[in-house]
Design a protein around this motif. Structure first.
Motif: not given
Length: 161
Positions: A65-77, A86-87, A92-95, A149-153
């Motif tokens: 689920g976190t992977a899917l949300l991270s991919l959504v974050a990447v797309v939204l960014a 956005s950066g 964070g999503g890529l990390l 680092a993903a969490c922090a980003s």
């Protein structure tokens, strides 16, 4: 994109990343050390059991689920690149995707599958266990740092929003 959607995705991905970082940290900080203290056959059997048990719905829901949300974050960014934060969301999503899911797929799963095939009390099992402990744990340190680092980003993405 509304701030609400961005913040909801970033928050959920940050929480998932932090939770996964904690799981990985536990393995790096004490679980693998505890298993290494056991006789090889017992350590192998325990890790084989862990590797089966981890595939349950609780861990997989958070991990995937976190992977899917991270991919959504990447797309939204990328779609809303000019938006503040956005950066950080992209980072964070890529990390998370590369540093946790990618490493799990490329490094940890093959080692876990090889461990599943060894007989816990065999000479070859003991020899593999020594290498497994060293390599699996070293790469788990990397996964831990990547998830944290993903969490922090993602937190910085929200703070900058």
């Amino acid at each position: 994109m509304t701030n609400g959607v961005f913040l909801a995705v970033a928050l959920a991905a940050a929480l998932g990343s932090g939770l996964i970082a904690g799981v990985f940290f536990a393995f790096s900080a004490f679980v693998m050390r505890a298993l290494a203290r056991l006789p090889a056959a017992q350590g192998i059997a325990a890790m084989q059991s862990i590797n089966v048990t981890v595939l349950g719905p609780a861990f997989l829901t958070v991990f995937v689920g976190t992977a899917l949300l991270s991919l959504v974050a990447v797309v939204l960014a990328l779609v809303w690149w000019a938006g503040a934060g956005s950066g950080w969301a992209l980072t964070g999503g890529l990390l998370y995707v590369a540093g946790t899911v990618g490493l799990t797929r490329v490094v940890h799963i093959p080692r876990n599958e090889a461990l599943a095939r060894v007989a816990a009390g065999s000479d070859s099992g003991r020899a593999y266990w020594t290498r497994y402990l060293r390599e699996w744990t070293a790469w788990n340190h990397v996964r831990t740092v990547a998830a944290l680092a993903a969490c922090a980003s993602l937190v910085l993405a929200m703070a900058n929003r």
